[in-house]
Design an enzyme around this catalytic site. Structure first.
Site, PDB file in Angstrom:
ATOM      1  N   GLY A 236     -51.069 -26.109  70.028  1.00 30.40           N
ATOM      2  CA  GLY A 236     -51.422 -25.250  68.897  1.00 30.40           C
ATOM      3  C   GLY A 236     -50.446 -24.125  68.641  1.00 30.40           C
ATOM      4  O   GLY A 236     -50.822 -23.094  68.082  1.00 30.40           O
ATOM      5  N   GLN A 237     -49.179 -24.314  69.028  1.00 28.94           N
ATOM      6  CA  GLN A 237     -48.187 -23.264  68.736  1.00 28.94           C
ATOM      7  C   GLN A 237     -48.049 -23.102  67.225  1.00 28.94           C
ATOM      8  O   GLN A 237     -47.840 -24.085  66.510  1.00 28.94           O
ATOM      9  CB  GLN A 237     -46.827 -23.633  69.337  1.00 28.94           C
TER      10      GLN A 237
ATOM     11  N   HIS B 265     -43.222 -16.469  72.697  1.00 20.20           N
ATOM     12  CA  HIS B 265     -44.149 -15.371  72.988  1.00 20.20           C
ATOM     13  C   HIS B 265     -45.074 -15.752  74.122  1.00 20.20           C
ATOM     14  O   HIS B 265     -45.407 -16.913  74.314  1.00 20.20           O
ATOM     15  CB  HIS B 265     -44.963 -14.983  71.749  1.00 20.20           C
TER      16      HIS B 265
ATOM     17  N   ASP C 262     -52.454  -9.054  69.164  1.00 22.64           N
ATOM     18  CA  ASP C 262     -52.629 -10.243  68.336  1.00 22.64           C
ATOM     19  C   ASP C 262     -53.557  -9.910  67.166  1.00 22.64           C
ATOM     20  O   ASP C 262     -54.572  -9.234  67.322  1.00 22.64           O
ATOM     21  CB  ASP C 262     -53.228 -11.380  69.184  1.00 22.64           C
ATOM     22  N   ILE C 263     -53.215 -10.423  65.989  1.00 24.44           N
ATOM     23  CA  ILE C 263     -53.980 -10.128  64.774  1.00 24.44           C
ATOM     24  C   ILE C 263     -55.365 -10.789  64.801  1.00 24.44           C
ATOM     25  O   ILE C 263     -56.300 -10.324  64.152  1.00 24.44           O
ATOM     26  CB  ILE C 263     -53.167 -10.553  63.522  1.00 24.44           C
TER      27      ILE C 263
ATOM     28  N   ASN D  26     -47.769 -21.281  74.494  1.00 22.57           N
ATOM     29  CA  ASN D  26     -48.047 -22.557  73.840  1.00 22.57           C
ATOM     30  C   ASN D  26     -46.750 -23.174  73.350  1.00 22.57           C
ATOM     31  O   ASN D  26     -45.857 -22.468  72.881  1.00 22.57           O
ATOM     32  CB  ASN D  26     -48.983 -22.344  72.640  1.00 22.57           C
TER      33      ASN D  26
ATOM     34  N   HIS E  10     -48.829 -14.830  75.651  1.00 26.99           N
ATOM     35  CA  HIS E  10     -50.112 -14.164  75.399  1.00 26.99           C
ATOM     36  C   HIS E  10     -50.597 -13.527  76.700  1.00 26.99           C
ATOM     37  O   HIS E  10     -50.585 -14.183  77.748  1.00 26.99           O
ATOM     38  CB  HIS E  10     -51.178 -15.181  74.977  1.00 26.99           C
TER      39      HIS E  10
HETATM   40  P1  5GP Z   1     -49.365 -19.397  69.129  1.00 26.77           P
HETATM   41  O1  5GP Z   1     -50.543 -20.068  68.510  1.00 26.77           O
HETATM   42  O2  5GP Z   1     -48.064 -19.747  68.412  1.00 26.77           O
HETATM   43  O3  5GP Z   1     -49.266 -19.535  70.610  1.00 26.77           O
HETATM   44  O4  5GP Z   1     -49.597 -17.843  68.926  1.00 26.77           O
HETATM   45  C1  5GP Z   1     -49.316 -17.161  67.757  1.00 26.77           C
HETATM   46  C2  5GP Z   1     -50.233 -15.967  67.718  1.00 26.77           C
HETATM   47  O5  5GP Z   1     -49.733 -15.061  66.747  1.00 26.77           O
HETATM   48  C3  5GP Z   1     -51.666 -16.298  67.307  1.00 26.77           C
HETATM   49  O6  5GP Z   1     -52.564 -15.947  68.353  1.00 26.77           O
HETATM   50  C4  5GP Z   1     -51.897 -15.482  66.029  1.00 26.77           C
HETATM   51  O7  5GP Z   1     -53.179 -14.935  65.938  1.00 26.77           O
HETATM   52  C5  5GP Z   1     -50.813 -14.411  66.124  1.00 26.77           C
HETATM   53  N1  5GP Z   1     -50.334 -13.941  64.845  1.00 26.77           N
HETATM   54  C6  5GP Z   1     -50.041 -14.714  63.740  1.00 26.77           C
HETATM   55  N2  5GP Z   1     -49.605 -13.933  62.739  1.00 26.77           N
HETATM   56  C7  5GP Z   1     -49.631 -12.650  63.204  1.00 26.77           C
HETATM   57  C8  5GP Z   1     -49.294 -11.386  62.610  1.00 26.77           C
HETATM   58  O8  5GP Z   1     -48.890 -11.290  61.451  1.00 26.77           O
HETATM   59  N3  5GP Z   1     -49.453 -10.280  63.377  1.00 26.77           N
HETATM   60  C9  5GP Z   1     -49.905 -10.343  64.667  1.00 26.77           C
HETATM   61  N4  5GP Z   1     -50.015  -9.196  65.344  1.00 26.77           N
HETATM   62  N5  5GP Z   1     -50.227 -11.529  65.263  1.00 26.77           N
HETATM   63  C10 5GP Z   1     -50.091 -12.648  64.544  1.00 26.77           C
END
Ligand code: 5GP
Ligand code: ZN
Length: 112
Positions: free
Chosen positions: A93-94, A100, A31-32, A87, A102
């Site tokens: 907070g998706q 995906h 994750d970034i 999520n 985590h």
């Molecule tokens: P969500 O919030 O949808 O469950 O998770 C999305 C995740 O993707 C977040 O934790 C966010 O930090 C990660 N993310 C968003 N953009 C990028 C990216 O460009 N590269 C990587 N490696 N992770 C990302």
């Protein structure tokens, strides 16, 4: 594949990511914005919007869990523990609409 999807772009190597694991069906990358010392995202290579969109194809969720647990074992965090999170929607907070899971670990995580 979805042309505008961020994670599809990572899968197609159009956007760089630190790849942690790959096989024919799953890509995993760090994750970034890590929320724990180990924070890896497991995504199916075939685009699906979210967990709500795979009700008819449940195996994809167990596929991600299987790869995440195997990675946790390899990373040595199975004994200390880890968290798997998916999520869905605004309250959770998706932010990325490509399914995906985590994998979080490597430190004590505050309880949900
Ligand atoms: P969500 O919030 O949808 O469950 O998770 C999305 C995740 O993707 C977040 O934790 C966010 O930090 C990660 N993310 C968003 N953009 C990028 C990216 O460009 N590269 C990587 N490696 N992770 C990302
Ligand atoms: Zn996608």
């Amino acid at each position: 594949m979805n042309n505008d999807c961020l994670f599809c772009k990572i899968i197609r190597r159009e956007i760089p990511a630190k790849i942690a694991f790959e096989d024919d069906e799953v890509l995993a990358f760090h994750d970034i914005q890590p929320a724990a010392p180990i924070h890896i995202l497991f995504v199916p290579k075939k685009h699906v919007d979210s967990v709500v969109h795979v009700l008819d194809q449940e195996p994809v969720v167990s596929l991600l869990a299987n790869r995440a647990v195997k990675a946790a074992e390899k990373l040595g965090i199975q004994s200390t523990g880890f968290r798997l999170v998916m999520n869905y929607g605004p309250d959770a907070g998706q932010t990325v609409h490509h399914l995906h899971m985590h994998l979080l670990g490597g430190a004590h995580l505050s309880h949900l």
